[in-house]
Enzyme design. Structure first.
Site, PDB file in Angstrom:
ATOM      1  CE1 TYR A  38      31.050  31.499  36.160  1.00  0.00           C
ATOM      2  CE2 TYR A  38      29.114  32.660  36.983  1.00  0.00           C
ATOM      3  CZ  TYR A  38      29.743  31.908  36.006  1.00  0.00           C
ATOM      4  OH  TYR A  38      29.060  31.553  34.867  1.00  0.00           O
ATOM      5  CB  ALA A 101      41.608  42.359  47.922  1.00  0.00           C
ATOM      6  CG  HIS A 124      45.219  42.947  36.937  1.00  0.00           C
ATOM      7  ND1 HIS A 124      45.848  43.887  36.153  1.00  0.00           N
ATOM      8  CD2 HIS A 124      44.934  43.568  38.112  1.00  0.00           C
ATOM      9  CE1 HIS A 124      45.929  45.022  36.820  1.00  0.00           C
ATOM     10  NE2 HIS A 124      45.391  44.848  38.018  1.00  0.00           N
ATOM     11  N   GLY A 153      34.600  41.520  31.717  1.00  0.00           N
ATOM     12  CA  GLY A 153      34.106  40.198  31.375  1.00  0.00           C
ATOM     13  C   GLY A 153      32.728  40.251  30.736  1.00  0.00           C
ATOM     14  CG  ASP A 208      44.445  46.865  33.794  1.00  0.00           C
ATOM     15  OD1 ASP A 208      43.682  46.714  32.835  1.00  0.00           O
ATOM     16  OD2 ASP A 208      44.068  46.733  34.976  1.00  0.00           O
TER      17      ASP A 208
END
Length: 348
Positions: A38, A101, A124, A153, A208
């Site tokens: 989140y 990560a 991604h 987002g 990206d």
């Protein structure tokens, strides 16, 4: 899929007209979607899905700021908000939206809960494309799909609330159920995409990483700072240097070329500005293209990914990142920017 012509090249895209929200709901009506994480993408995607009528739960570590943020956004502990492993266990589709990560760190804990027939969703392509480095290797009996909104987002959520959509790419890495493609497209519509264009995981991550380090973030800061410094070194005030470097770009010109293209923006500027822009775009192109070529090479050979993994896996990486961001924030150019933003009419 609709065929659209982009600059003389035909591409297939999925639009909301041909794959409306009602169809997406029908495709996913028996699915439970768990949004894991989140942070950057999690809030926007989960809230858009919830508002669009999908069965969504959130998986997040208890006790942190992001858990509290999820609660503040209306996710209810024990009903729609769970520990990560419990959310994955309950879900049929797992949207893996942790940082790269964190995905590496958490993967051993969630993999046992990704049972046959489920779908593993990314926004991604990093974890899968560099799986030899990340260790993220899904079993062959699950779907592995991707929907990558072309923005943050925060932007995804803001545009959704404005009744607009943020364009997204989609991809299928592994189709174990025969439904992977349809699942991906339905999710892309559900999270609020404007239109969807197809790619693969490798192309997504290559473009990206190049974009983030290039015109989206790294290059733009470098170019803005260079111009600001030259103006300051030649006696211009901070306010004048910032307005000519940043404020006019973001508040006046970017909306023009976002609306109708660069030529239209040029046409709506003075003839002096047009002449100078046309004359100087070549030298800037020639100076920067070798840097972009080197950047793309570093992305493609995995060096850029490894640097990210090594740096972001350090126990003190957050403190180091905060220090670098503070240095950026405290620079004269962005301290000037803070004052200029306060002086905008809408803030007075």
């Amino acid at each position: 899929m609709a065929v659209m012509n982009f600059g003389g090249v035909d591409e297939q895209v999925v639009t909301r007209d041909e794959f409306p929200l009602e169809k997406a709901r029908e495709v996913l009506k028996k699915e439970t979607i768990a949004v894991i994480g989140y942070g950057v993408q999690g809030p926007g995607q989960s809230l858009n899905l919830r508002d669009n009528g999908f069965n969504v739960i959130v998986g997040q570590r208890k006790g942190g700021k992001t858990w509290d943020k999820a609660v503040a956004d209306g996710w209810v502990p024990g009903e729609t908000l769970f520990d990560i492993e419990e959310a994955v266990e309950k879900a049929t589709i797992v949207q893996y939206l942790l940082s790269d990560a964190a995905q590496i760190e958490v993967w051993p804990r969630i993999k046992p809960h990704l049972t046959a027939g489920k779908a593993l969703y990314f926004s991604h392509g990093f974890g899968i494309t560099y799986k030899e480095r990340t260790g993220i290797v899904p079993s062959k009996d699950i779907d592995v799909i991707l929907v990558a909104p072309k923005g943050s987002g925060t932007s995804l959520r803001r545009m959704f609330l404005e009744g607009r959509g943020l364009n997204s790419s989609f991809a299928v890495f592994q189709d174990a159920t025969g439904k992977a493609r349809e699942r991906a497209i339905a999710l892309g519509i559900g999270v609020g995409s404007g239109y969807l264009f197809e790619t693969d995981f490798k192309r997504e991550v290559f473009s990206d990483l190049t974009g983030e380090r290039g015109t989206l973030m790294g290059a733009i800061q470098g170019i803005l700072l260079a111009q600001y410094e030259v103006l300051r070194e030649n006696g211009h005030s901070p306010s004048e240097a910032f307005n000519e470097t940043v404020e006019e770009l973001t508040q006046s010109l970017m909306p023009l070329f976002a609306e109708n293209g660069m030529d239209w923006m040029y046409a709506n500027c003075s003839t002096t500005a047009q002449r100078g822009a046309l004359d100087w775009m070549g030298p800037f192109h020639d100076a920067s293209k070798p840097v972009f070529a080197k950047l793309y090479s570093e992305v493609a050979n995995g060096n850029e990914a490894q640097r990210s993994i090594d740096t972001n896996s350090k126990p003190d990486y957050r403190a180091g990142l905060d220090a670098e961001l503070k240095k950026l924030r405290d620079s004269e150019m962005w301290r000037t920017g803070a004052v200029v933003r306060k002086l905008r009419p809408e803030n007075n």
